[in-house]
Design a protein around this motif. Sequence first.
Motif, PDB file in Angstrom:
ATOM      1  N   VAL A  57     100.993  -9.116   5.472  1.00  0.00           N
ATOM      2  CA  VAL A  57     100.932  -9.985   6.661  1.00  0.00           C
ATOM      3  C   VAL A  57     100.329 -11.340   6.292  1.00  0.00           C
ATOM      4  CG1 VAL A  57      99.750 -10.280   8.878  1.00  0.00           C
ATOM      5  CG2 VAL A  57     100.914  -8.152   8.373  1.00  0.00           C
ATOM      6  N   SER A  58      99.304 -11.343   5.449  1.00  0.00           N
ATOM      7  CA  SER A  58      98.681 -12.606   5.032  1.00  0.00           C
ATOM      8  C   SER A  58      99.652 -13.468   4.238  1.00  0.00           C
ATOM      9  CB  SER A  58      97.427 -12.326   4.201  1.00  0.00           C
ATOM     10  OG  SER A  58      96.509 -11.588   4.952  1.00  0.00           O
ATOM     11  N   VAL A  59     100.391 -12.849   3.332  1.00  0.00           N
ATOM     12  CA  VAL A  59     101.389 -13.599   2.555  1.00  0.00           C
ATOM     13  C   VAL A  59     102.450 -14.165   3.496  1.00  0.00           C
ATOM     14  CG1 VAL A  59     103.182 -13.410   0.781  1.00  0.00           C
ATOM     15  CG2 VAL A  59     100.973 -12.309   0.436  1.00  0.00           C
ATOM     16  N   ILE A  66     103.531 -18.860  11.752  1.00  0.00           N
ATOM     17  CA  ILE A  66     103.550 -18.071  12.980  1.00  0.00           C
ATOM     18  C   ILE A  66     102.944 -16.688  12.748  1.00  0.00           C
ATOM     19  CG2 ILE A  66     105.885 -17.168  12.606  1.00  0.00           C
ATOM     20  CD1 ILE A  66     104.374 -18.149  16.006  1.00  0.00           C
ATOM     21  N   ALA A  67     103.005 -16.197  11.523  1.00  0.00           N
ATOM     22  CA  ALA A  67     102.451 -14.876  11.209  1.00  0.00           C
ATOM     23  C   ALA A  67     100.921 -14.889  11.190  1.00  0.00           C
ATOM     24  CB  ALA A  67     102.983 -14.382   9.871  1.00  0.00           C
ATOM     25  N   TYR A  68     100.321 -16.049  11.365  1.00  0.00           N
ATOM     26  CA  TYR A  68      98.857 -16.158  11.406  1.00  0.00           C
ATOM     27  C   TYR A  68      98.274 -15.259  12.500  1.00  0.00           C
ATOM     28  CZ  TYR A  68      94.262 -18.397  11.622  1.00  0.00           C
ATOM     29  OH  TYR A  68      92.911 -18.647  11.610  1.00  0.00           O
ATOM     30  N   PHE A  69      99.025 -15.071  13.574  1.00  0.00           N
ATOM     31  CA  PHE A  69      98.539 -14.285  14.705  1.00  0.00           C
ATOM     32  C   PHE A  69      98.877 -12.801  14.592  1.00  0.00           C
ATOM     33  CE2 PHE A  69      99.366 -18.641  16.124  1.00  0.00           C
ATOM     34  CZ  PHE A  69      98.084 -18.999  16.521  1.00  0.00           C
ATOM     35  N   LEU A  70      99.662 -12.438  13.586  1.00  0.00           N
ATOM     36  CA  LEU A  70     100.080 -11.053  13.444  1.00  0.00           C
ATOM     37  C   LEU A  70      98.929 -10.056  13.230  1.00  0.00           C
ATOM     38  CD1 LEU A  70     103.410 -10.803  11.410  1.00  0.00           C
ATOM     39  CD2 LEU A  70     102.928  -9.922  13.683  1.00  0.00           C
ATOM     40  N   PRO A  71      97.912 -10.373  12.422  1.00  0.00           N
ATOM     41  CA  PRO A  71      96.859  -9.372  12.198  1.00  0.00           C
ATOM     42  C   PRO A  71      96.224  -8.866  13.488  1.00  0.00           C
ATOM     43  CG  PRO A  71      96.653 -11.111  10.580  1.00  0.00           C
ATOM     44  CD  PRO A  71      97.713 -11.558  11.556  1.00  0.00           C
ATOM     45  N   CYS A  73      97.537  -8.969  16.551  1.00  0.00           N
ATOM     46  CA  CYS A  73      98.548  -8.224  17.315  1.00  0.00           C
ATOM     47  C   CYS A  73      98.733  -6.819  16.737  1.00  0.00           C
ATOM     48  CB  CYS A  73      99.881  -8.975  17.298  1.00  0.00           C
ATOM     49  SG  CYS A  73      99.818 -10.562  18.125  1.00  0.00           S
ATOM     50  N   VAL A  74      98.792  -6.738  15.417  1.00  0.00           N
ATOM     51  CA  VAL A  74      98.984  -5.433  14.765  1.00  0.00           C
ATOM     52  C   VAL A  74      97.779  -4.531  15.023  1.00  0.00           C
ATOM     53  CG1 VAL A  74      99.133  -4.271  12.530  1.00  0.00           C
ATOM     54  CG2 VAL A  74     100.578  -6.260  13.007  1.00  0.00           C
ATOM     55  N   ALA A  75      96.571  -5.083  14.904  1.00  0.00           N
ATOM     56  CA  ALA A  75      95.363  -4.273  15.105  1.00  0.00           C
ATOM     57  C   ALA A  75      95.305  -3.742  16.537  1.00  0.00           C
ATOM     58  CB  ALA A  75      94.119  -5.093  14.786  1.00  0.00           C
ATOM     59  N   LEU A  76      95.601  -4.595  17.506  1.00  0.00           N
ATOM     60  CA  LEU A  76      95.602  -4.142  18.906  1.00  0.00           C
ATOM     61  C   LEU A  76      96.664  -3.072  19.141  1.00  0.00           C
ATOM     62  CD1 LEU A  76      95.046  -7.552  20.724  1.00  0.00           C
ATOM     63  CD2 LEU A  76      93.416  -5.672  20.493  1.00  0.00           C
ATOM     64  N   THR A  77      97.823  -3.245  18.499  1.00  0.00           N
ATOM     65  CA  THR A  77      98.894  -2.253  18.625  1.00  0.00           C
ATOM     66  C   THR A  77      98.472  -0.921  18.006  1.00  0.00           C
ATOM     67  OG1 THR A  77     100.535  -4.020  18.548  1.00  0.00           O
ATOM     68  CG2 THR A  77     101.338  -1.793  18.146  1.00  0.00           C
ATOM     69  N   LEU A  78      97.832  -0.994  16.834  1.00  0.00           N
ATOM     70  CA  LEU A  78      97.344   0.234  16.186  1.00  0.00           C
ATOM     71  C   LEU A  78      96.392   0.992  17.102  1.00  0.00           C
ATOM     72  CD1 LEU A  78      96.539  -0.854  12.510  1.00  0.00           C
ATOM     73  CD2 LEU A  78      98.306   0.735  13.251  1.00  0.00           C
ATOM     74  N   GLN A  95      89.281   0.954  10.903  1.00  0.00           N
ATOM     75  CA  GLN A  95      90.469   0.561  10.144  1.00  0.00           C
ATOM     76  C   GLN A  95      91.138  -0.668  10.759  1.00  0.00           C
ATOM     77  OE1 GLN A  95      92.535   4.344  10.026  1.00  0.00           O
ATOM     78  NE2 GLN A  95      91.858   4.705   7.929  1.00  0.00           N
ATOM     79  N   ALA A  96      91.193  -0.739  12.079  1.00  0.00           N
ATOM     80  CA  ALA A  96      91.794  -1.904  12.736  1.00  0.00           C
ATOM     81  C   ALA A  96      90.985  -3.163  12.444  1.00  0.00           C
ATOM     82  CB  ALA A  96      91.896  -1.662  14.245  1.00  0.00           C
ATOM     83  N   VAL A  97      89.654  -3.039  12.519  1.00  0.00           N
ATOM     84  CA  VAL A  97      88.780  -4.184  12.227  1.00  0.00           C
ATOM     85  C   VAL A  97      88.908  -4.582  10.754  1.00  0.00           C
ATOM     86  CG1 VAL A  97      86.365  -4.915  12.055  1.00  0.00           C
ATOM     87  CG2 VAL A  97      87.178  -3.753  14.104  1.00  0.00           C
TER      88      VAL A  97
END
Length: 200
Positions: A57-59, A66-71, A73-78, A95-97
């Motif tokens: 995700v970082s790469v 736009i992927a800057y916000f993915l972490p 979003c993914v953590a909340l989804t997890l 793990q989410a944190v």
Amino acid sequence: GLTAAWLLACEPISMIYAGKLLSETLFTTCVASACWFLACYASMQRWRELIAAAIAVSVAAYVRPIAYFLPCCVALTLIAIGWRQASDRKRLSLQAVTFVGLSMVLLVPWQIRNWLEAKYAGFSAITDVNLYYYEALSVLSEQQGLDATQRDRALVEAGETDLSNHLRQHPEQADWPVARRYRFLRQQASEIIRAHPLAW
């Protein structure tokens, strides 16, 4: 199919113009890799898949900001998906944190570098450019009743592809640092969008 892929990978023009041709492909590969690692993590609950997903995700964010916000979003989804099923909610939260933290550890140095080098606090100035030229000016074009061709011409005249056009519209900015110009774009765009939220 594999032979065709190798032929394309070794074809000289594709290699010369890799920066122009393959950024979308690279971004898709990074996001798909992150999804794959997250799917593996969901089934096995192992740290290494989660860490690999955070790196992917970082790469992706370095390729397309736009992927800057993915972490987040993914953590909340997890958490949302796993909360009911998780036997150990504390571990899930940790793990989410960790996922968000590792992603940010890989992204924040670039923001620090931007601040030190250019006094620009954002991750990428393309967000300001897009907000102004494609979001805010599209709102104004819509209000003026311009068709697509006229809107594209207006974007060029506003300086979307040529800094000299932008400076012709805003001569006072000729001596401004680049970071200040980007802040101006963001401020102007935000004002236009706030004034016309429904058109936006």
